[in-house]
Design an enzyme around this catalytic site. Structure first.
Site, mmCIF file in Angstrom:
data_model
loop_
_atom_site.group_PDB
_atom_site.id
_atom_site.type_symbol
_atom_site.label_atom_id
_atom_site.label_comp_id
_atom_site.label_asym_id
_atom_site.label_seq_id
_atom_site.Cartn_x
_atom_site.Cartn_y
_atom_site.Cartn_z
ATOM 1 N N ASN A 163 -6.047 -1.767 19.559
ATOM 2 C CA ASN A 163 -5.632 -2.153 18.491
ATOM 3 C C ASN A 163 -7.011 -3.223 18.443
ATOM 4 O OD1 ASN A 163 -5.140 -3.619 16.158
ATOM 5 N ND2 ASN A 163 -3.189 -3.976 16.988
ATOM 6 N N LYS B 20 -6.617 -6.578 16.989
ATOM 7 C CA LYS B 20 -6.310 -7.533 17.889
ATOM 8 C C LYS B 20 -7.563 -7.625 18.592
ATOM 9 C CE LYS B 20 -1.785 -6.191 19.418
ATOM 10 N NZ LYS B 20 -0.918 -5.494 20.462
ATOM 11 N N ASP C 167 0.902 -7.958 23.884
ATOM 12 C CA ASP C 167 1.911 -7.454 23.875
ATOM 13 C C ASP C 167 2.501 -8.437 22.227
ATOM 14 O OD1 ASP C 167 3.529 -4.566 23.363
ATOM 15 O OD2 ASP C 167 5.127 -6.354 23.392
ATOM 16 N N LYS D 245 -5.974 -19.281 10.472
ATOM 17 C CA LYS D 245 -4.738 -18.602 11.652
ATOM 18 C C LYS D 245 -5.312 -18.362 12.529
ATOM 19 C CE LYS D 245 -3.192 -13.854 12.626
ATOM 20 N NZ LYS D 245 -3.140 -11.927 12.489
ATOM 21 N N ARG E 24 -1.113 -15.771 19.019
ATOM 22 C CA ARG E 24 -2.501 -15.129 19.649
ATOM 23 C C ARG E 24 -3.474 -16.037 20.267
ATOM 24 N NH1 ARG E 24 -3.069 -11.266 16.880
ATOM 25 N NH2 ARG E 24 -1.297 -9.981 18.452
HETATM 26 P P1 IMP Z 1 1.447 -3.967 20.439
HETATM 27 O O1 IMP Z 1 0.438 -3.093 19.838
HETATM 28 O O2 IMP Z 1 2.727 -3.226 20.281
HETATM 29 O O3 IMP Z 1 1.875 -4.739 20.563
HETATM 30 O O4 IMP Z 1 1.678 -3.694 18.781
HETATM 31 C C1 IMP Z 1 1.826 -4.970 17.564
HETATM 32 C C2 IMP Z 1 3.015 -4.822 16.625
HETATM 33 O O5 IMP Z 1 3.110 -6.198 15.948
HETATM 34 C C3 IMP Z 1 1.200 -5.501 14.941
HETATM 35 O O6 IMP Z 1 1.099 -3.200 14.713
HETATM 36 C C4 IMP Z 1 2.044 -5.594 14.341
HETATM 37 O O7 IMP Z 1 2.488 -4.936 13.003
HETATM 38 C C5 IMP Z 1 2.924 -6.942 14.586
HETATM 39 N N1 IMP Z 1 1.507 -8.167 15.261
HETATM 40 C C6 IMP Z 1 1.158 -8.705 16.191
HETATM 41 N N2 IMP Z 1 0.593 -9.800 15.679
HETATM 42 C C7 IMP Z 1 0.832 -9.347 14.657
HETATM 43 C C8 IMP Z 1 -0.575 -10.197 13.644
HETATM 44 O O8 IMP Z 1 -0.781 -11.309 13.906
HETATM 45 N N3 IMP Z 1 -0.382 -10.472 12.582
HETATM 46 C C9 IMP Z 1 0.859 -9.945 12.392
HETATM 47 N N4 IMP Z 1 0.982 -8.529 12.442
HETATM 48 C C10 IMP Z 1 1.110 -8.543 13.859
#
Ligand code: IMP
Length: 199
Positions: free
Chosen positions: A11, A14, A71, A175, A181
């Protein structure tokens, strides 16, 4: 002396946030995209911690170096914690942020109990395969409509406690200072120091 840390996420949002937050002298962050043959990790655990550990273990074994996995997701109290671990794919495959946000607004409708939190679990894996997890949380509420063009994911809908703005309306530094995070990374640095002092 410089030290490398692989950020085990595909991602790019991230990765960008982690790069902006984790600016320690001598620390070189390496994105997973720099490995052309990194394995795809299936996120099939039912908790943030389970998925973070799975990613850190599998990708740590692949990189052979210090590896950090994230995650994260959004928990909405009125929806019994949904979308939770399914945050990325709340509206189905393939990942569609606009559809996720629309589904969340529809699920809440005109409800006034809109408390929620972002959670981020980070798992740090040492070159020897020792894993430590840390967690950061950010409490807030879900807005009635989307606002702001920054950030990613649910940011246009999330208003952190103590603010009148959504995450998407804030400059990144604001933020990152209060986010799940940012908080998880502050704890990850301490956990890393503790692991290094054992070596
Ligand atoms: P992961 O890759 O399975 O951890 O998915 C995390 C998902 O949670 C992301 O695709 C977003 O939809 C949501 N998410 C996690 N952190 C954030 C953030 O800081 N802002 C907005 N959405 C987030």
């Amino acid at each position: 002396m410089s030290r490398e840390l692989v950020i085990a996420t595909g991602n790019l949002h991230k990765l960008e946030e982690i790069r902006a937050i984790l600016t320690l002298p001598g620390l070189v962050l390496v994105g997973l995209s720099e490995f052309s043959d990194a394995p795809e990790v299936v996120e099939d655990r039912d908790s943030f911690e389970g998925n973070a550990i799975k990613k850190a273990e599998e990708l740590g074994a692949f990189t052979g170096g210090w590896t950090l996995a994230d995650d994260s997701g959004l928990e909405v109290d009125a929806l019994n914690g949904a979308p939770g671990v399914y945050s990325a794919r709340y509206a189905g495959e393939p990942v569609n942020t606009a559809a996720n946000n629309a589904k969340l607004l529809q699920a809440l409708g005109s409800r006034t109990d809109r408390t929620a939190r972002f959670r981020c679990v980070m798992a740090l894996c040492s070159p020897e395969g020792v894993v430590r997890t840390v967690e950061g949380r950010c409490e807030g509420t879900i807005a009635m409509d989307e606002s702001g063009g920054g950030g990613f994911g649910y940011d246009p809908l999330f208003i952190p406690d103590g603010s009148a703005l959504t995450f998407a309306q804030m400059v990144p530094a604001t933020k990152n200072r209060i986010s799940h995070r940012g908080r998880a990374l502050a704890s990850a640095v301490i956990a890393w120091g503790a692991l290094l002092s054992r070596q």
